[in-house]
Design a protein around this motif. Structure first.
Motif, PDB file in Angstrom:
ATOM      1  N   ASP A 133      -0.731   5.668 -10.274  1.00  0.00           N
ATOM      2  CA  ASP A 133      -1.532   5.253 -11.657  1.00  0.00           C
ATOM      3  C   ASP A 133      -3.037   5.206 -11.054  1.00  0.00           C
ATOM      4  O   ASP A 133      -3.569   4.163 -11.576  1.00  0.00           O
ATOM      5  CB  ASP A 133      -1.013   3.978 -12.172  1.00  0.00           C
ATOM      6  N   GLY A 134      -3.408   5.892 -10.044  1.00  0.00           N
ATOM      7  CA  GLY A 134      -4.878   5.908  -9.659  1.00  0.00           C
ATOM      8  C   GLY A 134      -4.794   4.756  -8.587  1.00  0.00           C
ATOM      9  O   GLY A 134      -6.193   4.704  -8.247  1.00  0.00           O
ATOM     10  N   LYS A 193       0.102  -5.141 -15.355  1.00  0.00           N
ATOM     11  CA  LYS A 193       1.290  -4.229 -15.740  1.00  0.00           C
ATOM     12  C   LYS A 193       2.129  -4.269 -14.827  1.00  0.00           C
ATOM     13  O   LYS A 193       2.300  -4.568 -13.745  1.00  0.00           O
ATOM     14  CB  LYS A 193       1.005  -3.015 -16.094  1.00  0.00           C
ATOM     15  N   LYS A 194       3.424  -3.963 -15.045  1.00  0.00           N
ATOM     16  CA  LYS A 194       4.547  -3.700 -14.179  1.00  0.00           C
ATOM     17  C   LYS A 194       4.278  -2.402 -13.503  1.00  0.00           C
ATOM     18  O   LYS A 194       4.060  -1.327 -14.141  1.00  0.00           O
ATOM     19  CB  LYS A 194       5.909  -3.782 -14.950  1.00  0.00           C
ATOM     20  N   THR A 228       0.805  -1.263   0.230  1.00  0.00           N
ATOM     21  CA  THR A 228      -0.012  -0.013  -0.016  1.00  0.00           C
ATOM     22  C   THR A 228       0.873   1.190   0.066  1.00  0.00           C
ATOM     23  O   THR A 228       2.041   1.209   0.566  1.00  0.00           O
ATOM     24  CB  THR A 228      -0.874  -0.086   1.394  1.00  0.00           C
ATOM     25  N   THR A 229       0.439   2.353  -0.554  1.00  0.00           N
ATOM     26  CA  THR A 229       1.203   3.451  -0.802  1.00  0.00           C
ATOM     27  C   THR A 229       0.437   4.636   0.057  1.00  0.00           C
ATOM     28  O   THR A 229      -0.817   4.609   0.086  1.00  0.00           O
ATOM     29  CB  THR A 229       1.533   3.941  -2.353  1.00  0.00           C
TER      30      THR A 229
END
Length: 152
Positions: free
Chosen positions: A110-111, A134-135, A104-105
């Protein structure tokens, strides 16, 4: 105060941990409701068991009684970090490269603020996760929490 107690406890424990081949995964000192908890998470290469936790608890209890660095009443808990082990130190991340992680950030990337996938790479500035789509490159300074993830 919490970080100071954490540092004191880590310093007390580390020689014992090294001597017995244990890894000090994490130390938490936090309040839940009206109670304070000192939680110690330990591991070793072959896995930790209840007897190991008991030895660490007994050692630490004696040291804490001798030095009395914590001014309030608290509950001492010693346990394994569990299957979904938290990732806190650089070595924790390195050990799980090519394994599933959940991160978690603090801010949107990227939304999104939650990422699950295979940890492809890690250095002390950035980690790369291959999600289903995706990466994703995540700056380590933006990580709120990270743990190993178990696939079912």
């Amino acid at each position: 105060m919490s970080s100071q107690i954490k540092s004191i406890v880590e310093a007390m424990l580390q020689p014992f941990m090294d001597e017995h081949g244990f890894e000090l995964v994490d130390v938490e000192y936090l309040k839940e409701g009206s109670n304070w908890f000192l939680r110690i998470y330990v591991d070793k290469e072959q896995g930790i068991d209840i007897d190991d936790c008991g030895r660490v608890s007994e050692f630490l209890s004696e040291k804490l009684d001798e030095n009395d660095p914590i001014p309030t009443a608290y509950f001492l808990e010693v346990s394994s970090p569990g299957a979904e082990r938290p990732l806190k130190k650089p070595d924790d991340y390195r050990k799980v490269i090519d394994k599933q992680v959940f991160v978690t950030t603090y801010e949107l990337i990227d939304g999104l603020k939650e990422f699950e996938g295979k940890l492809l790479s890690y250095d002390e500035e950035t980690l790369t996760i291959q999600t289903r789509k995706k990466k994703v490159n995540i700056e380590c300074a933006k990580i709120a929490s990270a743990r190993q993830a178990i696939l079912f």
